[in-house]
Motif scaffolding. Sequence first.
Motif, PDB file in Angstrom:
ATOM      1  N   LYS A  10       2.505   1.717  -3.392  1.00 28.48           N
ATOM      2  CA  LYS A  10       1.498   2.146  -4.371  1.00 28.48           C
ATOM      3  C   LYS A  10       1.197   3.633  -4.213  1.00 28.48           C
ATOM      4  CE  LYS A  10      -1.752   1.069  -7.470  1.00 28.48           C
ATOM      5  NZ  LYS A  10      -1.438   0.470  -8.778  1.00 28.48           N
ATOM      6  N   SER A  11       0.965   4.063  -2.988  1.00 20.82           N
ATOM      7  CA  SER A  11       0.591   5.463  -2.749  1.00 20.82           C
ATOM      8  C   SER A  11       1.745   6.425  -3.021  1.00 20.82           C
ATOM      9  CB  SER A  11       0.098   5.642  -1.314  1.00 20.82           C
ATOM     10  OG  SER A  11       1.134   5.395  -0.386  1.00 20.82           O
ATOM     11  N   ARG A  12       2.979   5.951  -2.844  1.00 21.85           N
ATOM     12  CA  ARG A  12       4.146   6.809  -3.035  1.00 21.85           C
ATOM     13  C   ARG A  12       4.749   6.691  -4.430  1.00 21.85           C
ATOM     14  NH1 ARG A  12       6.977   4.902   2.701  1.00 21.85           N
ATOM     15  NH2 ARG A  12       5.157   5.380   4.017  1.00 21.85           N
TER      16      ARG A  12
ATOM     17  N   ALA B 206       0.831  -1.207   0.000  1.00 23.48           N
ATOM     18  CA  ALA B 206       0.000   0.000   0.000  1.00 23.48           C
ATOM     19  C   ALA B 206       0.866   1.258   0.000  1.00 23.48           C
ATOM     20  CB  ALA B 206      -0.932  -0.003   1.210  1.00 23.48           C
ATOM     21  N   ALA B 207       1.955   1.246   0.801  1.00 19.49           N
ATOM     22  CA  ALA B 207       2.846   2.407   0.867  1.00 19.49           C
ATOM     23  C   ALA B 207       3.535   2.629  -0.463  1.00 19.49           C
ATOM     24  CB  ALA B 207       3.879   2.205   1.973  1.00 19.49           C
TER      25      ALA B 207
ATOM     26  N   GLN C   1      -4.334  -6.919  -2.809  1.00 16.85           N
ATOM     27  CA  GLN C   1      -3.896  -5.653  -3.391  1.00 16.85           C
ATOM     28  C   GLN C   1      -3.735  -5.766  -4.903  1.00 16.85           C
ATOM     29  OE1 GLN C   1      -3.410  -2.767  -1.790  1.00 16.85           O
ATOM     30  NE2 GLN C   1      -2.501  -3.076   0.226  1.00 16.85           N
TER      31      GLN C   1
END
Length: 308
Positions: free
Chosen positions: A181-183, A178-179, A216
Amino acid sequence: MRGLFRKFKEGLKKQTPTFQKAFDSVFSGAKLDQDALEQLEEALYTADFGVETVEEIIDEIKAAYKADKDMRGQDAARIGATVLARVLEGAEGKVELGNHNPEVIALIGVNGSGKTTTSAKLGYLYQNDGRSVLLGACDTFRAAANEQIKSWSERLGIELVASQHGADSAAVAFDSYAAAKSRGRDLVILDTAGRLHTKTNLMKELEKLDRVIKKQDPSAPHHSWLVVDGSLGSNSIEQARVFHKSFPLTGLIITKLDGTSRGGALVGIYRELKLPIYFVGLGEQPDDLQPFSATNYANAIFGISDDL
């Protein structure tokens, strides 16, 4: 090419003198006899190349010697290197990245195989190649694992997602993805906990990590590489077989080849499972994780360097 070969030669220097001594001794006289062949075979078996590979090498050397009684150790070494490279044809893994955003590499294996160090070195390699990398500290079972990977990430300047000792490793994998992907990171490298391949409950935890990551991205992990301690010799073949059944592998990384005389085990693993070998560990420094080259490996094993 020369620089890469030197890495292999330096890393395998504990093996090479053994082979050179065997070859020079076997072919120092004018006649090849049974005692000499047994000495040569012993050197090859000691390195865990396996019955098939040893027989192929010995048979070709015997045939060449029959045709040329002036043959010497270096000639035999070249034959051995040629046969070894031929056996490993197709073993060189070529990593294709960029098909997913982010790409996920999961490193798995038994305790002590070198996964944590390898994950950091792998991140260093890809970061130097211009990719943005995030490490996921999914080894939450070993008390020192977080400290170890945190130290590596700080030393090499690689982003890290971690949790406390005893946390759910699958949750850390989820958060790492998740990190990334978001970054907007290119690559996530998951350092999973070491586990004995004979322990069913530990293998099920690995299967859970796989399921959680797939929430994910159904295609993740895109690369599942077994990290194998090269010093274990033929015992590593059974490890690879069991892990491959529970957590389908896409390739191998062989570590600690710089500290062993049994580095032939990677040949047996490849012959058994036909899994590509992506990298080999040849030392303690960050750049000692090298892409696997069958030719460089074979030539370094047998001390062939003048044509590189």
